[in-house]
Design a protein around this motif. Structure first.
Motif, PDB file in Angstrom:
ATOM      1  N   GLU A  32       0.862  -1.185   0.000  1.00 31.53           N
ATOM      2  CA  GLU A  32       0.000   0.000   0.000  1.00 31.53           C
ATOM      3  C   GLU A  32       0.892   1.226   0.000  1.00 31.53           C
ATOM      4  O   GLU A  32       1.616   1.475   0.970  1.00 31.53           O
ATOM      5  CB  GLU A  32      -0.926  -0.003   1.220  1.00 31.53           C
ATOM      6  N   MET A  33       0.852   2.004  -1.077  1.00 30.41           N
ATOM      7  CA  MET A  33       1.787   3.134  -1.218  1.00 30.41           C
ATOM      8  C   MET A  33       1.497   4.266  -0.249  1.00 30.41           C
ATOM      9  O   MET A  33       2.388   5.062   0.057  1.00 30.41           O
ATOM     10  CB  MET A  33       1.760   3.662  -2.650  1.00 30.41           C
ATOM     11  N   ARG A  34       0.255   4.389   0.226  1.00 30.24           N
ATOM     12  CA  ARG A  34      -0.040   5.424   1.210  1.00 30.24           C
ATOM     13  C   ARG A  34       0.562   5.041   2.564  1.00 30.24           C
ATOM     14  O   ARG A  34       0.636   3.855   2.887  1.00 30.24           O
ATOM     15  CB  ARG A  34      -1.549   5.597   1.354  1.00 30.24           C
ATOM     16  N   PRO A  35       0.985   5.948   3.398  1.00 28.27           N
ATOM     17  CA  PRO A  35       0.943   7.404   3.235  1.00 28.27           C
ATOM     18  C   PRO A  35       2.165   8.000   2.534  1.00 28.27           C
ATOM     19  O   PRO A  35       2.219   9.214   2.357  1.00 28.27           O
ATOM     20  CB  PRO A  35       0.867   7.896   4.681  1.00 28.27           C
ATOM     21  N   LYS A  36       3.135   7.151   2.152  1.00 22.19           N
ATOM     22  CA  LYS A  36       4.327   7.703   1.489  1.00 22.19           C
ATOM     23  C   LYS A  36       3.963   8.394   0.185  1.00 22.19           C
ATOM     24  O   LYS A  36       4.475   9.465  -0.144  1.00 22.19           O
ATOM     25  CB  LYS A  36       5.343   6.583   1.229  1.00 22.19           C
ATOM     26  N   VAL A  37       3.074   7.770  -0.584  1.00 20.61           N
ATOM     27  CA  VAL A  37       2.590   8.368  -1.827  1.00 20.61           C
ATOM     28  C   VAL A  37       1.108   8.645  -1.630  1.00 20.61           C
ATOM     29  O   VAL A  37       0.309   7.721  -1.472  1.00 20.61           O
ATOM     30  CB  VAL A  37       2.801   7.431  -3.044  1.00 20.61           C
ATOM     31  N   GLU A  38       0.744   9.910  -1.637  1.00 20.11           N
ATOM     32  CA  GLU A  38      -0.637  10.292  -1.352  1.00 20.11           C
ATOM     33  C   GLU A  38      -1.479  10.305  -2.621  1.00 20.11           C
ATOM     34  O   GLU A  38      -0.954  10.305  -3.738  1.00 20.11           O
ATOM     35  CB  GLU A  38      -0.672  11.668  -0.682  1.00 20.11           C
ATOM     36  N   PHE A  40      -5.325  12.084  -4.327  1.00 16.11           N
ATOM     37  CA  PHE A  40      -6.232  13.229  -4.193  1.00 16.11           C
ATOM     38  C   PHE A  40      -7.315  12.975  -3.157  1.00 16.11           C
ATOM     39  O   PHE A  40      -7.691  13.865  -2.394  1.00 16.11           O
ATOM     40  CB  PHE A  40      -6.867  13.526  -5.557  1.00 16.11           C
ATOM     41  N   ALA A  41      -7.842  11.738  -3.106  1.00 19.44           N
ATOM     42  CA  ALA A  41      -9.054  11.478  -2.336  1.00 19.44           C
ATOM     43  C   ALA A  41      -8.792  10.942  -0.935  1.00 19.44           C
ATOM     44  O   ALA A  41      -9.584  11.177  -0.019  1.00 19.44           O
ATOM     45  CB  ALA A  41      -9.955  10.500  -3.100  1.00 19.44           C
ATOM     46  N   HIS A  42      -7.706  10.186  -0.727  1.00 18.28           N
ATOM     47  CA  HIS A  42      -7.458   9.591   0.578  1.00 18.28           C
ATOM     48  C   HIS A  42      -6.945  10.629   1.569  1.00 18.28           C
ATOM     49  O   HIS A  42      -6.236  11.569   1.208  1.00 18.28           O
ATOM     50  CB  HIS A  42      -6.446   8.456   0.452  1.00 18.28           C
ATOM     51  N   LYS A  43      -7.271  10.406   2.833  1.00 19.85           N
ATOM     52  CA  LYS A  43      -6.855  11.331   3.885  1.00 19.85           C
ATOM     53  C   LYS A  43      -5.881  10.687   4.867  1.00 19.85           C
ATOM     54  O   LYS A  43      -5.237  11.384   5.648  1.00 19.85           O
ATOM     55  CB  LYS A  43      -8.082  11.830   4.662  1.00 19.85           C
ATOM     56  N   THR A  44      -5.783   9.352   4.872  1.00 23.49           N
ATOM     57  CA  THR A  44      -4.936   8.648   5.831  1.00 23.49           C
ATOM     58  C   THR A  44      -4.119   7.583   5.112  1.00 23.49           C
ATOM     59  O   THR A  44      -4.249   7.388   3.903  1.00 23.49           O
ATOM     60  CB  THR A  44      -5.790   7.955   6.917  1.00 23.49           C
ATOM     61  N   GLY A  45      -3.321   6.871   5.872  1.00 22.28           N
ATOM     62  CA  GLY A  45      -2.592   5.720   5.347  1.00 22.28           C
ATOM     63  C   GLY A  45      -3.238   4.417   5.768  1.00 22.28           C
ATOM     64  O   GLY A  45      -2.661   3.346   5.588  1.00 22.28           O
ATOM     65  N   SER A 119       3.732  -3.449   3.456  1.00 13.54           N
ATOM     66  CA  SER A 119       4.824  -2.624   2.935  1.00 13.54           C
ATOM     67  C   SER A 119       4.228  -1.350   2.354  1.00 13.54           C
ATOM     68  O   SER A 119       3.192  -1.400   1.672  1.00 13.54           O
ATOM     69  CB  SER A 119       5.585  -3.383   1.840  1.00 13.54           C
ATOM     70  N   HIS A 120       4.874  -0.226   2.608  1.00 13.34           N
ATOM     71  CA  HIS A 120       4.362   1.057   2.108  1.00 13.34           C
ATOM     72  C   HIS A 120       5.209   1.591   0.953  1.00 13.34           C
ATOM     73  O   HIS A 120       5.363   2.806   0.795  1.00 13.34           O
ATOM     74  CB  HIS A 120       4.272   2.067   3.242  1.00 13.34           C
ATOM     75  N   GLU A 121       5.724   0.689   0.139  1.00 11.38           N
ATOM     76  CA  GLU A 121       6.455   1.080  -1.057  1.00 11.38           C
ATOM     77  C   GLU A 121       5.523   1.008  -2.264  1.00 11.38           C
ATOM     78  O   GLU A 121       4.686   0.111  -2.368  1.00 11.38           O
ATOM     79  CB  GLU A 121       7.664   0.162  -1.278  1.00 11.38           C
TER      80      GLU A 121
END
Length: 450
Positions: A32-38, A40-45, A119-121
Motif C-alpha cells: 500500500e503506497m499510502r501514506p508515502k505516496v498520497e 487526491f481522495a485519501h486522507k490517511t494511510g 509494505s508502504h512502497e
C-alpha cells in the motif's frame, strides 16, 4: 524460501483478499503506497479507507442483490463485512458505518494477523514472477496504470467517480430540518430517525437548480473522453438532464413528514446520513459533485437548514480506471497474458465497496488455493459472487463493457416464476434462496478433504 502472495492496494478488495488468503494459510504481503505516496481522495494511510460514501447500501438479503452479497461475505468470514457490522450506524435499511473506526479496525486486524505484513512502497511495474493480486482501485497510480496499459495493449478504460460533501452536525439548523428515515423504515426508534431531512418549497428548489447549473465546475483536460458511472452521477449532471431529475432522485420528497409543518408537503427534500458513531458528521446523500470548492459552499448553503453549514469535507471528482475484463481476465481473475497476476476490486469492472470487497474475497481464496495446492471448486454462478464474476470474466459483451453493481439482472432466471411487478418479491426471494444454497455448498466443499 516461503512463497508469498503479494497484493498491491490496501483498499476494500486488497484488504479482503489479504484476509481470505491469510486465513487459508498463505503468507501475504500488502503493498500500500499510502501514506508515502498520497492520492487526491485519501486522507490517511489506513487500510480499507472509505473515500466516497460511508454506506454499503441495502442490508436486505432476501429482496436485494447487494444485501445478498453481504450475507455471502459474512458466511465466508469476510473481514470487510464483519468490520462493517461492528461499526454500523443507524441508516434505516442500509448498512452505513463510522468510516474512521471501520478503517482503523481493518488496519489493526490485518497488522495483527500472523500471516500478513504490510509494505508502504509503491509498485510501479507489473511483476515478472511470483503470485500477485492487483487491487489498486479507482486511484491506480500513473506509473502502474501505464504498465497495465502497455501489457494489455488497449486504451485505458475509465469513468469518473464523484464524492459527496460532509457537514458538521452542530452547524445544521434543526428548527428547519428534522430526523426521519424515509417511510419510517427501521426496527428501532434510532433507525427510524437515522436521516436529517431539509425541506424545500418549489421556489427554493427552482433557485437551487439555477445556482447548481450556473456554478463553477471542475473541467476535464483537453481530449478527456471518460464518462460517468450512472450509479454515482454528480448532481449537476443529473440537473442538466432535466430540472425535475433531482426531485425524482436523491431529493424526492416521498415517505417523509415535516414535523415543523406536518400539513405542508415539501416540493423536494435533501437528506443527510450520519457519517460517524458520535453523530457529529453527516454526509449529504446523493450529492456527489464536481463543483469547485467555493461554489459548493455557496450553493449548498441555499438548502434550508444548511444556511450556516460548516463542511468537514467538500465534494470532488476523480478518475476511476478499469479493465476490459471479459477480454483480459480468465475465470480465475488471472491476466491471460500473465497468469501469475490476478486483478480484484473496481479495476475489474465492478462498482461499489461491497462488490469490490467481494471480488477481493474470491481473488484471495483463488490465489491461496493455487499456492497451497488445494483445488478450489468453481464459484457457483447462481450465487451473488458467482453472478458478478461470471459477468466480468465472460458474461458481459466486451464491446460495450462498463462497470456494474451487483443486481438480479445478472442472475440466471428461476424457472416457473411469473414476471412483472406483482411477481417481483417471489422472484427475488427465489434468487436469494437459490444463491444461499449454492454459496453454502461451495463453502462446505472447501472444508472437505481433497
Amino acid at each position: 524460501m516461503t512463497k508469498e502472495l503479494h497484493i498491491v492496494g490496501g483498499g476494500m478488495a486488497g484488504s479482503e483478499a489479504a484476509w481470505q488468503a491469510a486465513e487459508a494459510g498463505a503468507s501475504v504481503v500488502i503493498h500500500e503506497m499510502r501514506p508515502k505516496v498520497e492520492t487526491f481522495a485519501h486522507k490517511t494511510g489506513d487500510l480499507g479507507e472509505m473515500v466516497c460514501s460511508n454506506s454499503f447500501r441495502s442490508d436486505d438479503h432476501e429482496q436485494n442483490a447487494v444485501g445478498l452479497l453481504h450475507w455471502e461475505m459474512q458466511q465466508a468470514g469476510g473481514l470487510v463485512i464483519d468490520t462493517a457490522y461492528k461499526h454500523r450506524l443507524p441508516a434505516g435499511g442500509a448498512l452505513a458505518v463510522d468510516r474512521d473506526a471501520f478503517s482503523a479496525e481493518i488496519t489493526r486486524r490485518l497488522h495483527a494477523h500472523p500471516n500478513v505484513r504490510v509494505s508502504h512502497e509503491e509498485i510501479t511495474a507489473l511483476p515478472e514472477d511470483g503470485q500477485w493480486i492487483i487491487a489498486t482501485g479507482p486511484l491506480t497510480s500513473a506509473a502502474l496504470g501505464s504498465a497495465i496499459q502497455q501489457e494489455t495493449g488497449t486504451d485505458r478504460l475509465a469513468f469518473f467517480d464523484a464524492i459527496a460533501p460532509i457537514v458538521y452536525a452542530d452547524s445544521i439548523d434543526m428548527e428547519q430540518a428534522w430526523l426521519q428515515s424515509r417511510y419510517d423504515k427501521g426496527e428501532t426508534e434510532e433507525e427510524r430517525r437515522a436521516y436529517i431531512n431539509c425541506p424545500m418549497d418549489k421556489d427554493q428548489y427552482e433557485a437551487f437548480i439555477d445556482a447548481l447549473l450556473a456554478a463553477d465546475k471542475t473541467e476535464f483536460h483537453e481530449g478527456e473522453t471518460a464518462g460517468y458511472f450512472d450509479g454515482c452521477l454528480p448532481i449537476e449532471v443529473m440537473a442538466d438532464r432535466g430540472r425535475e431529475t433531482l426531485r425524482h432522485g436523491p431529493m424526492k420528497p416521498v415517505g417523509l413528514t415535516n414535523p415543523h409543518a406536518p400539513d405542508v408537503k415539501p416540493h423536494a427534500v435533501v437528506q443527510l446520513r450520519r457519517d460517524n458513531a458520535l453523530g457529529t458528521l453527516y454526509n449529504i446523500v446523493g450529492f456527489q459533485t464536481k463543483m469547485k470548492y467555493g461554489a459548493q459552499a455557496s450553493v449548498f448553503r441555499m438548502i434550508p437548514g444548511l444556511e450556516n453549514a460548516s463542511f468537514a469535507r467538500l465534494g470532488g471528482i476523480h478518475r476511476n480506471t478499469f479493465l476490459n475484463s471479459p477480454t483480459l481476465l480468465d475465470a480465475q481473475m488471472r491476466l491471460r497474458s500473465r497468469p501469475h497476476i490476478r486483478f480484484a476490486g473496481q479495476v475489474t469492472g465492478v462498482e461499489g465497496y461491497v462488490e469490490s470487497a467481494a471480488m477481493g474475497l474470491l481473488a484471495g481464496r483463488m490465489a491461496a488455493a493455487d499456492m497451497l495446492g488445494q483445488p478450489l471448486p468453481e464459484v457457483p454462478q447462481d450465487s451473488a459472487h458467482g453472478a458478478l464474476i461470471h459477468h466480468i470474466t465472460g458474461g458481459a459483451d466486451a464491446r460495450t463493457f462498463q462497470p456494474m453493481n451487483v443486481n438480479f439482472g445478472l442472475f440466471r432466471p428461476v424457472d416457473g416464476l411469473k414476471g412483472g411487478r406483482r411477481g417481483r418479491r417471489d422472484r427475488y426471494k427465489a434468487y436469494t434462496d437459490r444463491a444461499k444454497a449454492a454459496w453454502s455448498g461451495w463453502l462446505t466443499a472447501q472444508m472437505e478433504p481433497a
